[in-house]
Design an enzyme around this catalytic site. Structure first.
Site, PDB file in Angstrom:
ATOM      1  N   TYR A  95       0.816  -1.104   0.052  1.00  0.00           N
ATOM      2  CA  TYR A  95       0.022   0.057  -0.160  1.00  0.00           C
ATOM      3  C   TYR A  95       0.835   1.127  -0.087  1.00  0.00           C
ATOM      4  CZ  TYR A  95      -3.968   3.131   1.269  1.00  0.00           C
ATOM      5  OH  TYR A  95      -4.814   4.028   1.384  1.00  0.00           O
ATOM      6  N   SER A 108       2.548   1.570  -3.495  1.00  0.00           N
ATOM      7  CA  SER A 108       1.558   2.114  -4.319  1.00  0.00           C
ATOM      8  C   SER A 108       1.040   3.623  -4.313  1.00  0.00           C
ATOM      9  CB  SER A 108       0.368   1.364  -4.365  1.00  0.00           C
ATOM     10  OG  SER A 108      -0.290   1.324  -3.106  1.00  0.00           O
ATOM     11  N   LYS A 109       0.930   4.165  -2.996  1.00  0.00           N
ATOM     12  CA  LYS A 109       0.720   5.410  -2.938  1.00  0.00           C
ATOM     13  C   LYS A 109       1.701   6.313  -3.101  1.00  0.00           C
ATOM     14  CE  LYS A 109      -3.820   4.457  -1.832  1.00  0.00           C
ATOM     15  NZ  LYS A 109      -4.885   5.119  -3.041  1.00  0.00           N
TER      16      LYS A 109
END
Length: 257
Positions: free
Chosen positions: A154, A157-158
């Site tokens: 996460y 990806s962010k």
């Protein structure tokens, strides 16, 4: 045009539209008079959304499949729509130590959060380029600016969504397209509830460290998205905005393991 509605007759595409920040954003644009095209995985959920918000249209599909972006483009053309605003809001995550994260889980998180954002932007951006006007608002996370335990995919990806935002802001401003990104802190969504169940000790500790003493509501994130999409933000481009109740001032707010 209704002067009281900032987005009267503007065409807005919202991903991840059936829940959380995506649904709150759709509701806010709907109140402001926008012509909304919603997209998400579930046909049933999108049908219910259309009943709740009359006048919206929708395209069901998996944004990790490039053909979904193609179908959204075709949908816009079939309805005689241009595109004024694209809100890339869909996102997923898993809270577990990186050594326990499977390759399939890693791939899925990266594909939804990064590839999905890229596919939509890459396919629909040329509509804005042809019009020499438009706004893109990407939804990242405070995880796009800081490390978080048990959230490696996460976080990666962010961070990538933040980088993509900066590149788009540089490349597409010459076409009259502004690109900004919001980074929500903990928000009262199904995703945060799921992550909390997966790693309760991490997220319970995080809640105790929230500077504003509460999680945000999706409607508060939606209000920021609408501002960045509006003419009121006409000189704001490439901004990575922390909508986190002051959390970034405390870095991530997480304790080291």
């Amino acid at each position: 045009m209704n002067a009281n509605k900032r987005f009267d007759q503007k065409v807005v595409v919202v991903t991840g539209a059936t829940s959380g920040i995506g649904k709150a954003t759709l509701a806010a644009f709907h109140r402001e008079g926008a012509r909304i095209v919603a997209t998400d995985l579930s046909t049933d959920a999108l049908g219910n959304l259309a009943d709740e918000f009359p006048g919206i249209t929708w395209v069901a599909g998996d944004i990790t499949d490039p053909t979904t972006s193609e179908r959204i483009e075709s949908h816009l053309h079939e309805h005689g729509y241009g595109l004024n605003v694209l809100v890339n809001c869909a996102g997923v995550g898993h809270a577990k130590p990186i050594e326990q994260l499977t390759v399939d889980e890693w791939d899925h998180i990266i594909k939804v959060n990064l590839y999905g954002t890229f596919y939509l932007t890459h396919r629909l951006g040329p509509i804005m380029i042809a019009a020499q006007s438009g706004v893109i608002v990407n939804v990242a996370s405070m995880a796009g600016l800081n490390g978080i335990p048990h959230n490696a995919a996460y976080v990666a990806s962010k961070h990538a969504v933040v980088g993509l935002t900066k590149s788009l802001a540089i490349e597409w401003m010459r076409h009259g397209i502004r690109t900004n990104c919001i980074c929500p802190g903990l928000t009262n969504t199904n995703l945060v509830a799921s992550l909390t169940r997966e790693s309760p000790e991490i997220f319970d500790a995080r809640r105790r460290n929230i500077v504003n003493k509460r999680m945000s509501e999706p409607e508060e994130q939606a209000a920021a998205i609408l501002f960045f999409a509006s003419d009121e933000a006409s000189y704001i481009n490439g901004l990575i905005a922390n909508i986190d109740g002051g959390g970034h001032s405390l870095y991530s707010g997480y304790s080291a393991l």
